[in-house]
Design a protein around this motif. Structure first.
Motif, PDB file in Angstrom:
ATOM      1  N   ALA A 131      35.205  39.222  38.968  1.00  0.00           N
ATOM      2  CA  ALA A 131      35.584  38.268  40.013  1.00  0.00           C
ATOM      3  C   ALA A 131      36.236  38.959  41.197  1.00  0.00           C
ATOM      4  O   ALA A 131      36.133  38.503  42.335  1.00  0.00           O
ATOM      5  CB  ALA A 131      36.532  37.224  39.430  1.00  0.00           C
ATOM      6  N   VAL A 132      36.895  40.074  40.947  1.00  0.00           N
ATOM      7  CA  VAL A 132      37.601  40.803  42.001  1.00  0.00           C
ATOM      8  C   VAL A 132      36.704  41.859  42.639  1.00  0.00           C
ATOM      9  O   VAL A 132      36.893  42.232  43.798  1.00  0.00           O
ATOM     10  CB  VAL A 132      38.871  41.465  41.416  1.00  0.00           C
ATOM     11  N   GLY A 133      35.718  42.355  41.891  1.00  0.00           N
ATOM     12  CA  GLY A 133      34.877  43.428  42.386  1.00  0.00           C
ATOM     13  C   GLY A 133      35.271  44.794  41.877  1.00  0.00           C
ATOM     14  O   GLY A 133      34.831  45.819  42.410  1.00  0.00           O
ATOM     15  N   VAL A 134      36.110  44.839  40.835  1.00  0.00           N
ATOM     16  CA  VAL A 134      36.519  46.102  40.223  1.00  0.00           C
ATOM     17  C   VAL A 134      35.509  46.457  39.130  1.00  0.00           C
ATOM     18  O   VAL A 134      35.101  45.579  38.363  1.00  0.00           O
ATOM     19  CB  VAL A 134      37.933  45.968  39.616  1.00  0.00           C
ATOM     20  N   PRO A 135      35.092  47.720  39.036  1.00  0.00           N
ATOM     21  CA  PRO A 135      34.164  48.098  37.965  1.00  0.00           C
ATOM     22  C   PRO A 135      34.750  47.793  36.590  1.00  0.00           C
ATOM     23  O   PRO A 135      35.862  48.215  36.273  1.00  0.00           O
ATOM     24  CB  PRO A 135      33.985  49.614  38.173  1.00  0.00           C
ATOM     25  N   ALA A 136      33.997  47.073  35.777  1.00  0.00           N
ATOM     26  CA  ALA A 136      34.489  46.711  34.447  1.00  0.00           C
ATOM     27  C   ALA A 136      34.725  47.940  33.582  1.00  0.00           C
ATOM     28  O   ALA A 136      35.616  47.949  32.734  1.00  0.00           O
ATOM     29  CB  ALA A 136      33.491  45.773  33.767  1.00  0.00           C
ATOM     30  N   ARG A 137      33.950  49.004  33.799  1.00  0.00           N
ATOM     31  CA  ARG A 137      34.123  50.215  32.994  1.00  0.00           C
ATOM     32  C   ARG A 137      35.493  50.844  33.222  1.00  0.00           C
ATOM     33  O   ARG A 137      36.075  51.430  32.312  1.00  0.00           O
ATOM     34  CB  ARG A 137      33.018  51.223  33.301  1.00  0.00           C
ATOM     35  N   ARG A 138      36.004  50.704  34.447  1.00  0.00           N
ATOM     36  CA  ARG A 138      37.336  51.259  34.732  1.00  0.00           C
ATOM     37  C   ARG A 138      38.428  50.328  34.212  1.00  0.00           C
ATOM     38  O   ARG A 138      39.409  50.776  33.600  1.00  0.00           O
ATOM     39  CB  ARG A 138      37.513  51.498  36.235  1.00  0.00           C
ATOM     40  N   ARG A 171      40.128  36.005  46.967  1.00  0.00           N
ATOM     41  CA  ARG A 171      41.054  35.014  46.404  1.00  0.00           C
ATOM     42  C   ARG A 171      41.626  35.462  45.054  1.00  0.00           C
ATOM     43  O   ARG A 171      42.844  35.549  44.899  1.00  0.00           O
ATOM     44  CB  ARG A 171      40.346  33.664  46.244  1.00  0.00           C
ATOM     45  N   PRO A 172      40.783  35.737  44.059  1.00  0.00           N
ATOM     46  CA  PRO A 172      41.362  36.176  42.779  1.00  0.00           C
ATOM     47  C   PRO A 172      42.056  37.530  42.871  1.00  0.00           C
ATOM     48  O   PRO A 172      43.026  37.770  42.149  1.00  0.00           O
ATOM     49  CB  PRO A 172      40.155  36.229  41.843  1.00  0.00           C
ATOM     50  N   ARG A 173      41.573  38.414  43.747  1.00  0.00           N
ATOM     51  CA  ARG A 173      42.211  39.730  43.850  1.00  0.00           C
ATOM     52  C   ARG A 173      43.653  39.603  44.315  1.00  0.00           C
ATOM     53  O   ARG A 173      44.559  40.221  43.746  1.00  0.00           O
ATOM     54  CB  ARG A 173      41.437  40.628  44.821  1.00  0.00           C
ATOM     55  N   VAL A 174      43.895  38.799  45.338  1.00  0.00           N
ATOM     56  CA  VAL A 174      45.252  38.637  45.848  1.00  0.00           C
ATOM     57  C   VAL A 174      46.152  38.005  44.790  1.00  0.00           C
ATOM     58  O   VAL A 174      47.288  38.446  44.571  1.00  0.00           O
ATOM     59  CB  VAL A 174      45.241  37.781  47.140  1.00  0.00           C
ATOM     60  N   ALA A 175      45.654  36.975  44.107  1.00  0.00           N
ATOM     61  CA  ALA A 175      46.467  36.294  43.092  1.00  0.00           C
ATOM     62  C   ALA A 175      46.752  37.206  41.900  1.00  0.00           C
ATOM     63  O   ALA A 175      47.891  37.283  41.419  1.00  0.00           O
ATOM     64  CB  ALA A 175      45.763  35.021  42.642  1.00  0.00           C
TER      65      ALA A 175
END
Length: 497
Positions: free
Chosen positions: A199-206, A399-403
């Motif tokens: 949802a945030v755009g962060v690689p799930a592997r990391r 939105r989810p990244r900030v929260a």
């Protein structure tokens, strides 16, 4: 340990070395646990010489130190991310296997849980009396400092501990079931990580590697069977529900129930609720929208806390029990360390300032201010995002990244400014920041402290802070001063622009 490239693929050889070095470390930790871990009949050693002279003492310390170094080094070497999400899950699970077969490691808290569950099932109020006064037959297995201390945990965990005692049929069975609960919490967290990271755009592997392969998870949440595993799993599940379907009343109520359950396990999860309210909003960020959507969320939280408190038959006694969690004094808590140093300086001049309680109060006041600042910054950032025309995909990820980032920072501030710090507390902000931090370079600032925290305990539950009070307090105070100076310089530089 080999280090993967920040922006490129992980080399297969480096990944394989990290995987099996970590596995070897986990095996050594399990061996140390069986030879000198937190077994029921193990003595409570009060000094390193006593630990060294204990049966198998040199072997226990050697296995523990080498095993910890291998496990921490392997995790650190792939801090930029595992080769794949599947690889991260398989490796983290592989490391957990030896630790699942080990006795309780790094802490004796699981025996406190069992005794608190026994107290509740036998009609005593664990929020009013310690396990010794309640007559728990396993009191000798509990660390002396916690035998006369009321439970600082929420009603949900008291219910779970009581259920473990009833079904376990004895101390060993209760401990096994409490570990099963901890594993269930870790598995729940593992299921939520890809969705939150995506949802945030962060690689799930990391995100999966940082949050699950961290030695704090294997040694403390799983082998130590800490209730933080259950609380963290519920917290991430509640946040995932919010991120997936914000603004929908049924979803908001469900998320509120999950977050309420997390708070009713470990109370400091409450600092996440204001940021969860931000994640609940759908559409433009206005005060009206916040009150509308956060109202449903708050209703779920309040109802859950009320129902679980009534179900335990203990009312709100668990709130008063929180006051006793600060009775331990160790330099690993920055406010406590500063108080120690002030006392040392006062002693040089023949005075006894007794500064620790005062500094702790100041730190809690500072925490309240920081939490307000973090929330206000998140709120203003989200309102600004809503007012600027952007691509929908970018806004949906922001939105989810900030929260989530705000919630992670709030947990980090709470852990650092609380009167007491135990290594496993760091697993809470680590999980949230792992899924909310886009920059791999910025991830190091919270990964490094978790690596250090992983080295603070011995297998029998002895905390190295007990043996390094003065030097540890001085070093920690130096770090606090350095951070304050850096923050002031950054603030002045921004004002000068």
């Amino acid at each position: 340990m080999p280090v993967s490239e920040p922006d490129g693929p992980v080399r297969p050889v480096a990944a394989a070395v990290a995987r099996y070095a970590g596995l070897a470390g986990a095996v050594l930790l399990a061996v140390a646990g069986w030879l000198g871990g937190a077994l029921p009949g193990a003595p409570d050693n009060t000094s390193l010489p006593e630990i060294w002279r204990a049966p198998y003492g040199p072997v226990v310390l050697g296995c523990w130190l080498v095993g910890t170094a291998l496990l921490v080094g392997a995790w650190w070497s792939l801090r930029w991310g595992a080769p794949s999400t599947r690889w991260a899950y398989l490796t983290a699970g592989l490391w957990l296997l030896p630790l699942l077969a080990a006795p309780p490691l790094g802490s004796r808290d699981v025996y406190s849980y069992a005794c608190q569950g026994w107290s509740w099932t036998h009609g005593a109020d664990p929020y009013r009396v310690g396990v010794a006064a309640a007559g728990c037959p396993w009191t000798d297995t509990v660390s002396p400092i916690w035998r006369d201390t009321p439970a600082p945990y929420g009603p949900v965990f008291v219910l779970l501990a009581g259920l473990a005692v009833l079904l376990g049929g004895g101390l060993t069975g209760a401990v096994v079931l409490l570990r099963v609960l901890a594993v269930a919490g870790v598995l729940l967290a593992a299921l939520c990580l890809p969705g939150l990271a995506g949802a945030v755009g962060v690689p799930a592997r990391r995100a999966a590697w940082l949050a699950l392969a961290c030695p704090l998870v294997g040694v403390h949440l799983v082998a130590g069977a800490h209730n933080d595993a259950v609380g963290l799993g519920l917290l991430l599940f509640g946040l995932l529900v919010l991120v997936r379907r914000p603004g929908k009343p049924p979803t908001l109520l469900l998320a509120g129930v999950l977050l309420g359950l997390a708070v009713a396990v470990k109370a400091f999860a409450v600092v996440v609720l204001p940021f969860a309210a931000l994640a609940a909003v759908l559409g433009r960020y206005t005060v009206r929208a916040l009150l509308r959507d956060a109202g449903w969320l708050a209703g779920g939280v309040v109802a859950t806390l009320a129902v679980t408190s009534l179900a335990a038959g203990l009312g709100l006694g668990w709130v008063a029990g929180l006051a006793h969690s600060g009775e331990s004094q160790q330099w690993t808590s920055p406010p406590t360390a500063v108080g120690f140093v002030i006392d040392y300086v006062g002693g040089l001049f023949g005075r006894e300032p007794h500064a620790v309680p005062v500094v702790r109060v100041v730190a809690l006041a500072l925490l309240a201010v920081l939490l307000l600042m973090l929330w206000w910054r998140a709120w203003t950032d989200l309102r600004r995002l809503g007012d600027v025309r952007q691509r929908v995909a970018r806004l949906a990820a922001a939105r989810p990244r900030v929260a989530l980032a705000g919630a992670g920072l709030a947990l980090a501030a709470t852990v650092l400014l609380a009167p007491v710090f135990h290594p496993w507390y760091a697993a809470w902000p680590l999980a949230l920041l792992a899924v909310a931090t886009l920059s791999v370079a910025r991830a190091v600032w919270f990964v490094a402290p978790c690596a250090v925290a992983s080295c603070l305990t011995l297998p029998d539950g002895s905390n190295l802070a007990r043996f390094t009070k003065a030097p540890g307090a001085i070093v920690m105070t130096g770090i606090v001063v350095a951070v304050v100076v850096w923050a002031i310089r950054v603030g002045l530089a921004r004002r000068a622009r």
